[in-house]
Design a protein around this motif. Structure first.
Motif, PDB file in Angstrom:
ATOM      1  N   ILE A   1      95.134  57.700  19.914  1.00 20.55           N
ATOM      2  CA  ILE A   1      94.373  58.952  19.787  1.00 20.55           C
ATOM      3  C   ILE A   1      94.033  59.440  21.185  1.00 20.55           C
ATOM      4  O   ILE A   1      93.417  58.703  21.973  1.00 20.55           O
ATOM      5  N   GLU A   2      94.426  60.679  21.506  1.00 20.37           N
ATOM      6  CA  GLU A   2      94.157  61.252  22.828  1.00 20.37           C
ATOM      7  C   GLU A   2      93.907  62.746  22.712  1.00 20.37           C
ATOM      8  O   GLU A   2      94.187  63.365  21.678  1.00 20.37           O
ATOM      9  N   ALA A   3      93.377  63.326  23.783  1.00 17.14           N
ATOM     10  CA  ALA A   3      93.118  64.759  23.840  1.00 17.14           C
ATOM     11  C   ALA A   3      93.494  65.278  25.221  1.00 17.14           C
ATOM     12  O   ALA A   3      93.600  64.507  26.179  1.00 17.14           O
TER      13      ALA A   3
ATOM     14  N   TRP B   1      94.883  66.752  15.616  1.00 16.29           N
ATOM     15  CA  TRP B   1      93.752  66.199  14.859  1.00 16.29           C
ATOM     16  C   TRP B   1      93.473  66.963  13.570  1.00 16.29           C
ATOM     17  O   TRP B   1      92.537  66.621  12.830  1.00 16.29           O
ATOM     18  N   GLU B   2      94.309  67.967  13.272  1.00 15.06           N
ATOM     19  CA  GLU B   2      94.228  68.663  11.998  1.00 15.06           C
ATOM     20  C   GLU B   2      95.448  68.386  11.131  1.00 15.06           C
ATOM     21  O   GLU B   2      95.620  68.991  10.075  1.00 15.06           O
ATOM     22  N   GLY B   3      96.314  67.504  11.595  1.00 12.78           N
ATOM     23  CA  GLY B   3      97.510  67.177  10.842  1.00 12.78           C
ATOM     24  C   GLY B   3      98.677  68.113  11.065  1.00 12.78           C
ATOM     25  O   GLY B   3      99.670  68.049  10.334  1.00 12.78           O
ATOM     26  N   ARG B   4      98.582  68.958  12.078  1.00 14.68           N
ATOM     27  CA  ARG B   4      99.634  69.932  12.370  1.00 14.68           C
ATOM     28  C   ARG B   4     100.541  69.422  13.493  1.00 14.68           C
ATOM     29  O   ARG B   4     100.183  68.487  14.217  1.00 14.68           O
ATOM     30  N   PRO B   5     101.702  70.069  13.701  1.00 16.15           N
ATOM     31  CA  PRO B   5     102.562  69.679  14.825  1.00 16.15           C
ATOM     32  C   PRO B   5     101.825  69.797  16.156  1.00 16.15           C
ATOM     33  O   PRO B   5     100.972  70.677  16.338  1.00 16.15           O
ATOM     34  N   CYS B   6     102.156  68.904  17.089  1.00 12.40           N
ATOM     35  CA  CYS B   6     101.481  68.902  18.393  1.00 12.40           C
ATOM     36  C   CYS B   6     102.506  68.871  19.527  1.00 12.40           C
ATOM     37  O   CYS B   6     102.304  68.206  20.535  1.00 12.40           O
TER      38      CYS B   6
ATOM     39  N   VAL C   1      96.027  64.705  20.131  1.00 12.94           N
ATOM     40  CA  VAL C   1      97.170  64.007  19.538  1.00 12.94           C
ATOM     41  C   VAL C   1      96.707  62.767  18.779  1.00 12.94           C
ATOM     42  O   VAL C   1      95.901  61.971  19.280  1.00 12.94           O
ATOM     43  N   LEU C   2      97.237  62.621  17.557  1.00  8.77           N
ATOM     44  CA  LEU C   2      97.040  61.439  16.737  1.00  8.77           C
ATOM     45  C   LEU C   2      98.419  60.882  16.381  1.00  8.77           C
ATOM     46  O   LEU C   2      99.170  61.513  15.630  1.00  8.77           O
TER      47      LEU C   2
END
Length: 265
Positions: free
Chosen positions: A210-212, A236-241, A247-248
């Motif tokens: 888990i990072e930002a 962190w909303e379950g969308r593409p990153c 990032v998860l």
């Protein structure tokens, strides 16, 4: 766009040449007593070294020779447009702080993407000569113990999970608070591994990263490698990153869902 078998083979061969060149360039300066660093920011220490620049310069030279029609996005020298619909995304040293410290957890990140997202990626650790690759039909690691397939861990309770992150602070105060909702719920949390944590998800050793505050060049190679090994990488909303941010990365859908629920609060 997706690519033909012939193009896929050329992309894999090109990526291998890039990784070999970056490995040589970074090892020229690693653990050298005279290595120094500049900082890209004034508010905090965000280091860049001669090795970062040399690594990316050598990779760009190879791309201009082998794949001049492709675009390039690199951390040190920015973006160059292409005409093929493919773009190479390069992080010449992911984890420059670790590189400066002499730890072998930094890496070189190489990926190629189309309009949808990354289709192939490499996470290479030059010092221990360990290379993780994923996409275009591949999911394998080649290193000191030989060559092996990559496969993420199966489902287990969050209470048995191992979580990695580069910085304990994890971005802003709000982001850090969200991260700290996850930490008490897992078995073990470790810090400071940069891109190597993502490689360990693909290798079946770690459940979560888990990072930002990430950039596209920080995450696109890990996305390709982890997804090829059966894992999941979203924001962190379950969308593409694909462009970075929060990032998860998770080994499987179950542990992803459990961590996502806590991050959302």
């Amino acid at each position: 766009m997706r690519v033909s078998a012939q193009v896929a083979a050329e992309l894999i061969a090109t990526a291998a040449e890039l990784a070999d060149a970056a490995r040589e360039a970074t090892l020229l300066h690693f653990r050298r007593a005279d290595l120094t660093a500049d900082t890209k920011e004034t508010e905090r220490f965000d280091p860049v070294t001669v090795a970062d620049r040399l690594s990316e310069e050598r990779m760009r030279a190879i791309l201009k020779r082998r794949r001049p029609q492709d675009g390039i996005l690199g951390e040190e020298f920015g973006a160059e447009a292409g005409t093929s619909g493919l773009t190479w995304v390069l992080d010449p040293i992911d984890g420059t702080r670790g590189y400066l410290s002499g730890t072998p957890t930094w890496g070189v990140l190489i990926s190629v993407r189309d309009a949808v997202g990354p289709i192939y990626g490499i996470i290479d650790q030059p010092y221990i000569r360990e290379r993780f690759e994923g996409g275009l039909g591949r999911a394998e690691v080649n290193g000191p113990s030989g060559r092996a397939g990559l496969r993420c861990r199966g489902a287990r309770p969050l209470s048995e999970a191992i979580l990695f992150s580069t910085f304990p602070e994890v971005g802003t105060a709000e982001e850090g608070a969200a991260f700290r909702r996850v930490v008490p719920q897992v078995r073990l949390t470790r810090y400071g591994t940069d891109c190597y944590g993502y490689a360990l998800i693909a290798a079946g050793m770690v459940d979560l990263v888990i990072e930002a505050g990430l950039q596209a060049y920080d995450v696109q190679a890990p996305i390709a490698v982890i997804e090829a090994a059966g894992g999941i990488v979203t924001d962190w909303e379950g969308r593409p990153c694909h462009d970075g941010g929060r990032v998860l990365a998770a080994a499987n859908a179950e542990v992803h869902a459990a961590a996502l629920a806590l991050l959302r609060g």
